[in-house]
Design an enzyme around this catalytic site. Structure first.
Site, short mmCIF file in Angstrom:
data_model
loop_
_atom_site.label_atom_id
_atom_site.label_comp_id
_atom_site.label_asym_id
_atom_site.label_seq_id
_atom_site.Cartn_x
_atom_site.Cartn_y
_atom_site.Cartn_z
N ASP A 37 0.83 -1.21 0.00
CA ASP A 37 0.00 0.00 0.00
C ASP A 37 0.87 1.26 0.00
O ASP A 37 0.56 2.24 -0.69
CB ASP A 37 -0.90 0.02 1.24
CG ASP A 37 -2.01 -1.02 1.16
OD1 ASP A 37 -2.11 -1.69 0.11
OD2 ASP A 37 -2.76 -1.17 2.13
N ALA A 38 1.93 1.23 0.80
CA ALA A 38 2.78 2.42 0.92
C ALA A 38 3.45 2.76 -0.41
O ALA A 38 3.52 3.93 -0.80
CB ALA A 38 3.83 2.20 2.01
N HIS A 39 3.94 1.74 -1.12
CA HIS A 39 4.58 1.97 -2.41
C HIS A 39 3.56 2.48 -3.43
O HIS A 39 3.85 3.40 -4.22
CB HIS A 39 5.22 0.68 -2.90
CG HIS A 39 6.04 0.84 -4.15
ND1 HIS A 39 7.10 1.69 -4.23
CD2 HIS A 39 5.93 0.26 -5.37
CE1 HIS A 39 7.63 1.63 -5.44
NE2 HIS A 39 6.92 0.78 -6.15
N SER A 79 -13.78 7.56 -3.33
CA SER A 79 -12.52 7.36 -2.63
C SER A 79 -12.29 8.52 -1.67
O SER A 79 -13.16 9.38 -1.50
CB SER A 79 -11.37 7.27 -3.63
OG SER A 79 -11.46 6.09 -4.40
N LYS A 115 -9.30 4.21 9.44
CA LYS A 115 -9.44 3.88 8.02
C LYS A 115 -9.15 2.39 7.88
O LYS A 115 -7.98 1.97 7.88
CB LYS A 115 -8.48 4.71 7.17
CG LYS A 115 -8.66 4.51 5.66
CD LYS A 115 -7.71 5.40 4.88
CE LYS A 115 -7.96 5.30 3.38
NZ LYS A 115 -7.75 3.93 2.84
N ARG A 131 -18.17 -1.65 -3.36
CA ARG A 131 -18.13 -0.28 -3.87
C ARG A 131 -18.10 -0.26 -5.39
O ARG A 131 -18.67 0.62 -6.01
CB ARG A 131 -16.91 0.46 -3.31
CG ARG A 131 -16.85 1.91 -3.76
CD ARG A 131 -15.72 2.67 -3.11
NE ARG A 131 -14.42 2.19 -3.54
CZ ARG A 131 -13.27 2.73 -3.15
NH1 ARG A 131 -13.28 3.73 -2.30
NH2 ARG A 131 -12.12 2.25 -3.58
N LYS A 272 -2.58 9.54 6.53
CA LYS A 272 -1.76 8.34 6.36
C LYS A 272 -0.29 8.65 6.64
O LYS A 272 0.18 9.76 6.40
CB LYS A 272 -1.92 7.78 4.94
CG LYS A 272 -3.35 7.44 4.55
CD LYS A 272 -3.42 6.69 3.25
CE LYS A 272 -2.88 5.29 3.38
NZ LYS A 272 -3.14 4.46 2.18
N CYS A 361 15.69 -28.10 5.32
CA CYS A 361 15.71 -27.16 6.43
C CYS A 361 17.14 -26.71 6.69
O CYS A 361 18.04 -27.55 6.79
CB CYS A 361 15.11 -27.81 7.68
SG CYS A 361 15.24 -26.78 9.16
#
Length: 631
Positions: A37-39, A79, A115, A131, A272, A361
């Site tokens: 989301d941040a990018h 939005s 949010k 939506r 944000k 492993c």
């Protein structure tokens, strides 16, 4: 389609950027995000810088669901404009007051709500619809038949479909990269995987109407002066995934005057955090084995400065990301760090072919197994898994100091690789492992203290790390069965309990059977366990039996934790925050009128501490949402 430049600052082609944003948005809406989301937000802001009139910025980001009936909304679901810094929020507040003054309004009221980071939808009581493009969405009413819970009941308008955050972190974080991915899968698919089915059975996927959210209300001046505290308070009170806050004007006449663009309402803004990003190179990949067997990659990178810290290691979350994105040795990657959050792999700018995924492993060399995008070591006796299980025990039990991961690693290396062995250790045993005299004494004393110090039986049970028996479910199951009896219960006994589904019951039975001997051994050591009140022994005549209760503020007659435990013993369902299922909000000192507003809106009875005590001691409460003695 041509690739974007590796650095956001070097992006200069708005059409190319718009095409990529449409592609990223489509993947996000389908529950398969390509970037974080941040990018994504940073790319949108770059598009706004180089082409403020670009069509992408004025359109609602739509989602599509195949085979779903289209439904038109009675009013647009738009939005939200975004503010990434204090200056943007200040400009928004200034603009609101300027617009309000034009119609003669000077007393403007603002509201701030979380949010939520889920799937936006609208419930009119008959149809639950997504939506969509803001003007028409898709009929997903069958999501309620699948098990999505409408918080506060049906018909409460706009809201968000989300998974409960604490449940997701405890039970699903090793199976899904983000709660939203699971939610979109539940909505869009008729065939659900076991994890999604279990979340629905456990009633942990909710449609949360915005009207039921915790909220703050006040003036623009108060909002600007206290925005950070408001945000932190709402974060602590909200157990759903979030990606910021939403500030809205409450005055309807001001809303009507300000209106909307085709993209967002002018009287609303999202607050944000803007993470800081940087570009670096992967030097190596370290594979770590966790308590549940998940083998996760940590990228060792060329040092870079982000948010005032030097970053040398970056989490890549799972092996699937390494394989799919080419985040191997030599890859050029973008890293993001928000505040004090652990730095994360944001994007692979130049992939590498050197993405060798281990087949065995890295600790015990057992062949690894794929579970969706995650690698898993199936060996229960893997040294790393043993170390993490022991560390988990001491961390959850919470009453024994000194047992950090380095100490646990030394114990396991010395052959003390089980709780049974560790709790039989003497000071001489610690000395034999080359712990110093003082540390050896402290460790031996800590072992004894952990047995004598009071600890809740649900915490004791949760510390064993049984799948699907975290702290919350341990408390819940021990309200039906005493711990000793629980060890002999079958999946049929467990599935009959409210809140435990088929998959969970099978998992719990398997875990109890595997760890039964260890649990019995530890019980025989005489831990000072504080039993969870049994529902069968609770006073059903109590006025709060079966009621949803929330405590807030500073209490005079005891700590809030003590009052919550007492309420549970009287049969109450103690909740973290006020919802449509809350019956009583008990307010101690330093609780203002604004904090009770949500309770009033939902018809919750608000009591002072003294009124609550009178109620549980046999008196009648005279308070109501309309009549509160202190507010």
């Amino acid at each position: 389609m041509q690739d974007l430049p590796s650095s956001i600052a070097d992006i200069s082609d708005p059409e190319l950027l718009g095409q990529w944003l449409e592609k990223y948005n489509e993947a996000y809406r389908a529950g398969k995000p390509m970037i974080s989301d941040a990018h994504y937000d940073l790319l949108v802001e770059r598009l706004r810088e180089i082409a403020p009139d670009h069509g992408f910025l004025s359109a609602v980001e739509a989602e599509t669901f195949a085979d779903k009936r289209e439904v038109r909304h009675p009013a647009p679901m738009l939005s939200t404009e975004k503010a990434y810094d204090k200056q943007s929020l200040e400009r928004f507040v200034e603009r609101v007051y300027k617009e309000a003054a034009q119609i003669g309004v000077t007393d403007v009221l603002f509201q701030v709500t979380p949010k939520l980071d889920g799937l936006a939808a609208r419930d009119d009581g008959q149809i639950l619809a997504t939506r969509g493009n803001g003007y028409a969405g898709y009929d997903i009413t069958n999501a309620l038949e699948k098990g999505v819970i409408p918080q506060g009941g049906r018909g409460l308008g706009l809201g968000e479909i989300v998974a409960v955050q604490s449940y997701f972190q405890e039970n699903l974080a090793d199976r899904f990269e983000h709660p939203r991915n699971m939610v979109v899968g539940i909505i869009s698919s008729d065939v659900l995987n076991i994890s999604a089915k279990q979340a629905l059975e456990d009633k942990q996927v909710h449609f949360v109407p915005y009207a039921t959210l915790n909220k703050w209300e006040g003036s623009g001046k108060e909002l600007l002066e206290n925005s950070e505290k408001i945000t932190q308070d709402l974060i602590q009170a909200t157990d759903y995934p979030m990606d910021g806050m939403v500030a809205s004007v409450m005055n309807q006449d001001v809303r009507d005057h300000m209106g909307a663009t085709s993209h967002h309402y002018r009287w609303q803004i999202a607050i944000k955090a803007k993470g800081e990003t940087g570009v670096t190179t992967v030097n190596a990949i370290t594979w770590q084995v966790g308590r549940t067997g998940n083998v996760t990659p940590v990228l060792e990178v060329e040092p870079l400065k982000l948010s005032g810290a030097t970053i040398r290691r970056v989490t890549a979350h799972n092996a699937g990301r390494i394989r799919e994105k080419g985040a191997g040795v030599g890859a050029s990657i973008e890293v993001i760090r928000s505040g004090e959050v652990i730095p994360k792999l944001e994007n692979v700018l130049t992939p590498s072919d050197d993405t060798l995924i281990p087949e065995n492993c890295p600790v015990c060399e057992t062949p690894l197994e794929w579970n969706n995008d995650f690698l898993k070591c199936p060996n229960l006796n893997c040294k790393a898994r043993v170390e993490q299980r022991i560390r988990h025990w001491f961390r959850i039990l919470g009453n024994a100091d000194w047992f950090g991961i380095k100490t646990v690693e030394r114990l396991v290396a010395g052959g003390f690789d089980s709780l049974e062995k560790i709790y039989a250790m003497t000071e001489e045993d610690f000395l034999s492992l080359e712990f110093g005299p003082v540390q050896s004494k402290n460790l031996a004393e800590a072992i004894n203290l952990s047995k004598s110090r009071p600890v809740e039986d649900w915490r004791f049970l949760a510390a064993f790390g049984i799948s699907d028996l975290g702290e919350g479910d341990s408390r819940k199951i021990l309200s039906f069965f005493p711990l000793e009896e629980l060890l002999d219960k079958t999946r049929d006994d467990i599935v009959a309990l409210h809140g435990f589904g088929d998959v969970t019951s099978i998992s719990i039975e398997k875990g109890l059977k595997a760890l039964g001997p260890t649990i019995r051994h530890m019980l025989d050591l005489g831990f000072n366990l504080q039993p969870t009140p049994l529902k069968s022994e609770m006073d059903v005549s109590s006025p709060i039996s079966g009621k949803g209760v929330v405590f807030t503020g500073s209490m005079e007659t005891g700590s809030r934790k003590d009052m919550e435990e007492n309420a549970r013993s009287l049969g109450a369902n103690v909740q973290k925050a006020v919802t449509g299922k809350t019956d009583y909000l008990i307010c101690g000192a330093k609780v203002g009128a604004k904090k009770t507003q949500k309770a009033q809106d939902l018809g919750v009875t608000v009591l002072t501490e003294q009124e609550y005590l009178q109620l549980v001691e046999g008196g009648e409460s005279q308070s109501s949402p309309e009549q509160m003695s202190l507010f």
